[in-house]
Design a protein around this motif. Structure first.
Motif, short mmCIF file in Angstrom:
data_model
loop_
_atom_site.label_atom_id
_atom_site.label_comp_id
_atom_site.label_asym_id
_atom_site.label_seq_id
_atom_site.Cartn_x
_atom_site.Cartn_y
_atom_site.Cartn_z
N PHE A 18 0.85 -1.19 0.00
CA PHE A 18 0.00 0.00 0.00
C PHE A 18 0.88 1.23 0.00
CE2 PHE A 18 -4.27 1.24 0.27
CZ PHE A 18 -4.41 2.33 1.11
N THR A 331 -1.98 4.47 -6.34
CA THR A 331 -2.97 4.92 -5.38
C THR A 331 -3.47 6.30 -5.76
OG1 THR A 331 -1.97 3.65 -3.58
CG2 THR A 331 -3.42 5.45 -2.95
N GLU A 363 -6.69 2.38 -3.60
CA GLU A 363 -5.73 1.55 -4.32
C GLU A 363 -6.38 1.05 -5.61
OE1 GLU A 363 -2.90 -0.51 -0.93
OE2 GLU A 363 -4.65 -1.60 -1.68
N TRP A 365 -5.29 -0.99 -7.77
CA TRP A 365 -5.02 -2.40 -8.11
C TRP A 365 -5.69 -3.38 -7.16
CZ3 TRP A 365 -2.04 -4.52 -4.12
CH2 TRP A 365 -1.39 -3.58 -3.29
N SER A 366 -6.10 -2.94 -5.96
CA SER A 366 -6.76 -3.85 -5.01
C SER A 366 -8.21 -3.48 -4.75
CB SER A 366 -6.01 -3.86 -3.67
OG SER A 366 -6.23 -2.63 -2.97
#
Length: 468
Positions: A18, A331, A363, A365-366
Motif C-alpha cells: 500500500f 494509489t 488503491e 489495483w486492489s
C-alpha cells in the motif's frame, strides 16, 4: 519508449505494498512536526510585497496576474485555480492553469474558438522559468465555465473539469446569472494538450455533474473523478474510456462512467467522522445516463444531483465535497473538504459535511479504500482543497479555510506540518491557495492565489531540508 512498454513498466512498478501516504497507519490525528521550521513574512521578488510566510531559505515570485496580457495581447482572466506543470525546453516548465469563472460573462481570448462564446472560464498555457519568469503565454481553452481543478495526463495533456451543470436547459444557479444567455450545456471534462490549444470538445460520457479533479491511472487507463456538489452529497467516480488513452494518444469520448460503492453497505455515508485508519472494500456501479439533458429548465440544485442520484440509487457511497485528487504509485489520494466530525467547541462549515477535512486513498489495483487523515480541528487542517504529491511521497494540501490559509504537508507517516501561510489580502476574505504542482525535477513548487486579483506563484528553496 513506446506506449505499450510504458504501460507495462508502470504496472510492474505498482506491484508493491500500500503505497505513499496511505501507510500513515491508525494515527489519523494531529501529530505536528517541524517540517521546514517556523514561517516568516517573505517579500515577493516581483514587486516587493510580502504575500507569503515561508521557512528560512525559501523565496518566491508571482507572475501572470489577472489583468496582465498574454503574449498575443489578450487579457489574462481571474479566478486562477487548478494547475499542472510539464517539462518544457531548456529546463523551463509548461503550466496549464484553470480559470474558475462563472456566469455568461463572455469568453476571454478569441471567441471564435470558444466552446460557448458566452462563458468566461477556461485555461491558460504558460512557459515559465524555474524562478517564475514568463517566457510565453496564451489562452488554451475558452468558452467553458467554472474550471475548478482537473489533472495532468501521461500523454502530456491536462484534463480541465467544469464544476457546474449550468446551461440554457437549467434554471439560474445561486449567483443569479442568466443561464438562458448560455449557448451550450456545461458540466464536462475538456482535454488541453501541452503543445497546442484545445479542441474544446467535451467528454460527455465522463458525466455532466459538478466535476472537481481528474486523476489518471496508467495501468488501467481509467480517469478517477471527484465531485464537489457543495450543498449535497458528492461521489467518487471513474471514467473508463473506450481505448486506453496512452495507446489512443488522447482521451476518447464514448466510455463508461461508474461511481464507487462500499462492499456490503448500501449508500455508505463516509462524510461522517471515521475510525482512524478506516478501510473498506469497494465495488463500482454504472451510471446509466451520464449526460442528462433537461426539459422545463429544472432548478439548478435538482440538475446538479441528477448523475449522483443515479449512483446512490444503486448503493454508491456518500462523501462531503470531494475536491483535489492525485495519482501516485497505484494509489489515488483524494480530499473530502468537509468530511469528518465537528470538533468540540467548533461550528460546522456551510454546505454538506460537518468536518474540517479528510484525505482518502484508493488503491487502483486492489480496490481498497482507506482513510489517510481526518482533521481533528480547524487549527490543524482547515478545509483542504487542491492536492499534489512530492517526489518523497509527501502530500501538499491547499487550504480553503475560514481564517488563515496554509499550504500544509502530510507525510507518509501521517504527520502534518505548516509550510506556507498566505498573508491576508486586504478587503478579500475569500483569498485562498489553489493549483499546487511541482515543476520538472522538483526545483519549484508552483501555486495559484485565487483572489480578486488572482496570480500564480513560483516557490523555491532548500527542499532537501524537509519532508518534500
Amino acid at each position: 519508449m513506446d506506449r505499450r512498454r510504458f504501460i507495462s513498466n508502470v504496472v510492474a512498478g505498482m506491484a508493491g505494498p500500500f503505497a505513499g501516504v496511505a501507510c500513515a497507519g491508525a494515527k489519523g490525528g494531529a501529530d505536528p512536526v517541524r517540517g521546514y521550521g517556523p514561517l516568516r513574512p517573505v517579500r515577493d521578488l516581483r514587486d516587493g510585497k510580502a504575500r507569503l510566510h515561508l521557512p528560512d531559505g525559501f523565496r518566491y515570485r508571482s507572475f501572470s496576474v489577472a489583468g496582465d496580457k498574454y503574449s498575443d495581447g489578450s487579457t489574462v482572466p481571474g479566478k486562477h485555480d487548478g494547475m499542472a506543470a510539464f517539462s518544457g525546453p531548456k529546463g523551463s516548465a509548461v503550466l496549464i492553469r484553470n480559470h474558475e469563472v462563472n456566469g455568461p460573462v463572455g469568453a476571454f481570448g478569441d471567441r471564435r474558438k470558444a466552446y460557448d462564446p458566452m462563458a468566461g472560464g477556461g485555461t491558460s498555457t504558460l512557459q515559465v522559468t524555474r524562478y517564475g519568469e514568463v517566457i510565453s503565454s496564451m489562452p488554451s481553452l475558452n468558452g467553458t465555465m467554472m474550471n475548478c481543478s482537473g489533472g495532468p495526463m501521461a500523454w502530456r495533456a491536462w484534463v480541465s473539469c467544469e464544476e457546474t451543470v449550468n446551461g440554457p436547459d437549467v434554471a439560474d444557479d445561486r449567483s443569479g446569472e442568466d443561464n438562458s444567455r448560455l449557448t451550450r450545456k456545461h458540466g464536462y471534462l475538456f482535454e488541453v494538450p501541452v503543445a497546442r490549444a484545445a479542441t474544446a470538445r467535451p467528454i460527455r460520457s465522463a458525466g455532466r455533474f459538478p466535476h472537481e479533479s481528474a486523476a489518471f491511472d496508467p495501468s488501467s487507463g481509467a480517469i478517477y473523478l471527484t465531485e464537489d456538489n457543495f450543498s449535497f452529497p458528492s461521489g467518487f467516480y471513474r471514467y473508463l474510456p473506450p481505448k486506453h488513452p496512452i495507446l489512443a494518444g488522447r482521451l476518447l469520448d464514448g466510455g463508461r462512467l461508474q461511481m464507487l460503492a462500499v462492499d456490503g453497505t448500501d449508500r455508505a455515508d463516509l462524510s461522517k467522522g471515521q475510525e482512524p485508519g478506516a478501510t473498506y472494500g469497494t465495488a463500482w456501479v454504472d451510471i446509466d445516463d451520464p449526460d442528462p439533458g433537461f426539459t422545463g429548465r429544472p432548478a439548478y440544485d435538482e440538475a446538479a444531483q441528477a448523475v449522483g442520484r443515479q449512483g446512490r440509487k444503486k448503493g454508491a457511497a456518500i462523501f462531503a465535497r470531494l475536491e483535489g485528487a492525485v495519482h501516485h504509485h497505484g494509489t489515488v489520494y483524494f480530499v473530502s473538504t468537509q468530511g469528518g466530525a465537528t470538533a468540540p467547541g467548533e461550528r460546522a462549515p456551510d454546505g454538506f459535511g460537518d468536518g474540517r477535512g479528510q484525505v482518502w486513498a484508493y488503491e487502483t489495483w486492489s480496490g481498497r479504500l482507506r482513510l489517510v487523515y481526518e482533521s481533528p480541528r480547524s487549527s490543524v487542517l482547515d478545509l483542504p482543497d487542491n492536492v499534489t504529491v512530492s517526489r518523497r511521497g509527501t502530500l501538499v494540501l491547499c487550504e480553503d479555510g475560514d481564517e488563515d490559509n496554509y499550504l500544509r504537508g502530510l507525510t507518509k507517516s501521517g504527520q502534518i506540518f505548516d509550510f506556507c501561510r498566505l498573508q491576508p489580502v486586504a478587503g478579500d476574505d475569500g483569498a485562498e491557495f489553489a493549483g499546487t504542482t511541482f515543476g520538472p525535477g522538483g526545483h519549484t513548487l508552483y501555486v495559484n492565489l485565487q483572489a480578486r486579483q488572482g496570480m500564480s506563484i513560483a516557490i523555491w528553496g532548500p527542499w532537501e531540508r524537509g519532508p518534500f
